[in-house]
Design a protein around this motif. Structure first.
Motif, PDB file in Angstrom:
ATOM      1  N   PRO A  88      -9.793 -18.305  -6.995  1.00 15.60           N
ATOM      2  CA  PRO A  88      -9.214 -16.964  -6.792  1.00 15.60           C
ATOM      3  C   PRO A  88      -9.322 -16.475  -5.347  1.00 15.60           C
ATOM      4  N   LEU A  89     -10.433 -16.760  -4.686  1.00 21.35           N
ATOM      5  CA  LEU A  89     -10.582 -16.313  -3.299  1.00 21.35           C
ATOM      6  C   LEU A  89      -9.565 -17.017  -2.402  1.00 21.35           C
ATOM      7  N   ARG A  90      -9.367 -18.305  -2.621  1.00 24.50           N
ATOM      8  CA  ARG A  90      -8.377 -19.052  -1.833  1.00 24.50           C
ATOM      9  C   ARG A  90      -6.975 -18.513  -2.108  1.00 24.50           C
ATOM     10  N   GLN A  91      -6.680 -18.211  -3.376  1.00 25.42           N
ATOM     11  CA  GLN A  91      -5.368 -17.673  -3.721  1.00 25.42           C
ATOM     12  C   GLN A  91      -5.150 -16.315  -3.056  1.00 25.42           C
ATOM     13  N   LEU A  92      -6.184 -15.485  -3.026  1.00 22.97           N
ATOM     14  CA  LEU A  92      -6.084 -14.178  -2.372  1.00 22.97           C
ATOM     15  C   LEU A  92      -5.847 -14.348  -0.875  1.00 22.97           C
ATOM     16  N   GLN A  93      -6.523 -15.317  -0.269  1.00 22.28           N
ATOM     17  CA  GLN A  93      -6.316 -15.584   1.156  1.00 22.28           C
ATOM     18  C   GLN A  93      -4.891 -16.058   1.419  1.00 22.28           C
ATOM     19  N   GLN A  94      -4.358 -16.897   0.529  1.00 25.05           N
ATOM     20  CA  GLN A  94      -2.982 -17.365   0.691  1.00 25.05           C
ATOM     21  C   GLN A  94      -2.005 -16.202   0.573  1.00 25.05           C
ATOM     22  N   LEU A  95      -2.231 -15.316  -0.397  1.00 22.87           N
ATOM     23  CA  LEU A  95      -1.368 -14.149  -0.570  1.00 22.87           C
ATOM     24  C   LEU A  95      -1.440 -13.247   0.657  1.00 22.87           C
ATOM     25  N   THR A  96      -2.635 -13.020   1.165  1.00 25.26           N
ATOM     26  CA  THR A  96      -2.808 -12.197   2.358  1.00 25.26           C
ATOM     27  C   THR A  96      -2.061 -12.799   3.544  1.00 25.26           C
ATOM     28  N   GLN A  97      -2.149 -14.108   3.691  1.00 27.06           N
ATOM     29  CA  GLN A  97      -1.453 -14.782   4.791  1.00 27.06           C
ATOM     30  C   GLN A  97       0.065 -14.617   4.662  1.00 27.06           C
ATOM     31  N   LEU A  98       0.581 -14.740   3.434  1.00 26.18           N
ATOM     32  CA  LEU A  98       2.019 -14.589   3.216  1.00 26.18           C
ATOM     33  C   LEU A  98       2.494 -13.169   3.535  1.00 26.18           C
ATOM     34  N   LEU A  99       1.662 -12.191   3.219  1.00 28.36           N
ATOM     35  CA  LEU A  99       2.056 -10.793   3.397  1.00 28.36           C
ATOM     36  C   LEU A  99       1.803 -10.275   4.818  1.00 28.36           C
ATOM     37  N   LYS A 100       1.009 -10.991   5.564  1.00 31.53           N
ATOM     38  CA  LYS A 100       0.574 -10.532   6.888  1.00 31.53           C
ATOM     39  C   LYS A 100       1.732 -10.159   7.810  1.00 31.53           C
ATOM     40  N   ASP A 101       2.776 -10.934   7.809  1.00 28.88           N
ATOM     41  CA  ASP A 101       3.866 -10.715   8.750  1.00 28.88           C
ATOM     42  C   ASP A 101       5.054  -9.976   8.152  1.00 28.88           C
ATOM     43  N   CYS A 102       4.904  -9.460   6.938  1.00 32.77           N
ATOM     44  CA  CYS A 102       6.008  -8.727   6.302  1.00 32.77           C
ATOM     45  C   CYS A 102       6.152  -7.332   6.915  1.00 32.77           C
ATOM     46  N   PRO A 103       7.379  -6.885   7.119  1.00 35.49           N
ATOM     47  CA  PRO A 103       7.588  -5.503   7.556  1.00 35.49           C
ATOM     48  C   PRO A 103       7.084  -4.514   6.496  1.00 35.49           C
ATOM     49  N   GLU A 104       6.761  -3.317   6.928  1.00 31.65           N
ATOM     50  CA  GLU A 104       6.152  -2.325   6.045  1.00 31.65           C
ATOM     51  C   GLU A 104       7.016  -1.998   4.833  1.00 31.65           C
ATOM     52  N   GLU A 105       8.341  -1.909   5.013  1.00 31.85           N
ATOM     53  CA  GLU A 105       9.213  -1.578   3.874  1.00 31.85           C
ATOM     54  C   GLU A 105       9.233  -2.722   2.847  1.00 31.85           C
ATOM     55  N   GLU A 106       9.109  -3.953   3.312  1.00 32.31           N
ATOM     56  CA  GLU A 106       9.045  -5.083   2.380  1.00 32.31           C
ATOM     57  C   GLU A 106       7.721  -5.088   1.621  1.00 32.31           C
ATOM     58  N   LEU A 107       6.646  -4.718   2.296  1.00 29.31           N
ATOM     59  CA  LEU A 107       5.343  -4.639   1.631  1.00 29.31           C
ATOM     60  C   LEU A 107       5.364  -3.602   0.510  1.00 29.31           C
ATOM     61  N   ALA A 108       5.995  -2.459   0.772  1.00 30.99           N
ATOM     62  CA  ALA A 108       6.101  -1.418  -0.256  1.00 30.99           C
ATOM     63  C   ALA A 108       6.892  -1.944  -1.454  1.00 30.99           C
ATOM     64  N   PHE A 109       7.973  -2.654  -1.197  1.00 30.19           N
ATOM     65  CA  PHE A 109       8.802  -3.247  -2.247  1.00 30.19           C
ATOM     66  C   PHE A 109       7.988  -4.254  -3.071  1.00 30.19           C
ATOM     67  N   ILE A 110       7.257  -5.131  -2.395  1.00 27.83           N
ATOM     68  CA  ILE A 110       6.449  -6.149  -3.067  1.00 27.83           C
ATOM     69  C   ILE A 110       5.348  -5.493  -3.896  1.00 27.83           C
ATOM     70  N   LEU A 111       4.676  -4.517  -3.339  1.00 23.84           N
ATOM     71  CA  LEU A 111       3.612  -3.823  -4.060  1.00 23.84           C
ATOM     72  C   LEU A 111       4.136  -3.161  -5.327  1.00 23.84           C
ATOM     73  N   LYS A 112       5.297  -2.539  -5.234  1.00 18.25           N
ATOM     74  CA  LYS A 112       5.913  -1.900  -6.402  1.00 18.25           C
ATOM     75  C   LYS A 112       6.153  -2.936  -7.504  1.00 18.25           C
ATOM     76  N   HIS A 113       6.637  -4.102  -7.142  1.00 21.01           N
ATOM     77  CA  HIS A 113       6.923  -5.138  -8.132  1.00 21.01           C
ATOM     78  C   HIS A 113       5.642  -5.750  -8.712  1.00 21.01           C
ATOM     79  N   ILE A 114       4.623  -5.890  -7.890  1.00 18.10           N
ATOM     80  CA  ILE A 114       3.338  -6.379  -8.396  1.00 18.10           C
ATOM     81  C   ILE A 114       2.778  -5.397  -9.422  1.00 18.10           C
ATOM     82  N   GLU A 115       2.863  -4.105  -9.123  1.00 23.08           N
ATOM     83  CA  GLU A 115       2.396  -3.088 -10.069  1.00 23.08           C
ATOM     84  C   GLU A 115       3.160  -3.182 -11.387  1.00 23.08           C
ATOM     85  N   HIS A 116       4.468  -3.370 -11.318  1.00 20.44           N
ATOM     86  CA  HIS A 116       5.274  -3.509 -12.532  1.00 20.44           C
ATOM     87  C   HIS A 116       4.875  -4.763 -13.317  1.00 20.44           C
ATOM     88  N   LEU A 117       4.652  -5.864 -12.636  1.00 22.95           N
ATOM     89  CA  LEU A 117       4.231  -7.093 -13.307  1.00 22.95           C
ATOM     90  C   LEU A 117       2.882  -6.917 -14.006  1.00 22.95           C
TER      91      LEU A 117
END
Length: 112
Positions: free
Chosen positions: A74-103
């Motif tokens: 799980p820690l490695r998976q969280l690090q991978q997710l953090t790395q993927l999200l690191k360079d996302c623009p703020e509006e994309e992060l909000a979109f992704i977070l909304k979908h994660i909450e729905h899931l």
């Protein structure tokens, strides 16, 4: 986290499918009942050492190859997710977070 029984069953299924065999074909080669193979693959049965040896022989692999799997980290998976999200623009992060909450809400409803 998967139990050792579930992880082993998934490993046996993956090795069987890699051979292109049905449960019946593996059962015949391992001299075991097809229903028993299905129960093992679904993580429903604790397998004796003798039957583990039969399954390895039936799959034509070394016994140690049956246990060549790793649990998700799980820690490695969280690090991978953090790395993927690191360079996302703020509006994309909000979109992704909304979908994660729905899931997560959907998962919560399907688990009950």
């Amino acid at each position: 986290m998967l139990s050792i029984r579930e992880a082993s069953g998934q490993r046996i299924r993956a090795l069987r499918e890699k051979q292109g065999w049905t449960q019946e074909q593996l059962a015949e080669r391992a001299e075991l009942h097809p229903n028993y193979i299905g129960q093992i693959e679904r993580g429903l049965k604790n397998v004796s050492l003798e039957n583990i040896q039969k399954i390895a022989a039936g799959l034509r692999i070394e016994l140690s190859d049956l246990f060549d799997f790793e649990y998700p980290d799980p820690l490695r998976q969280l690090q991978q997710l953090t790395q993927l999200l690191k360079d996302c623009p703020e509006e994309e992060l909000a979109f992704i977070l909304k979908h994660i909450e729905h899931l997560l809400q959907w998962r919560k409803h399907t688990d009950t």
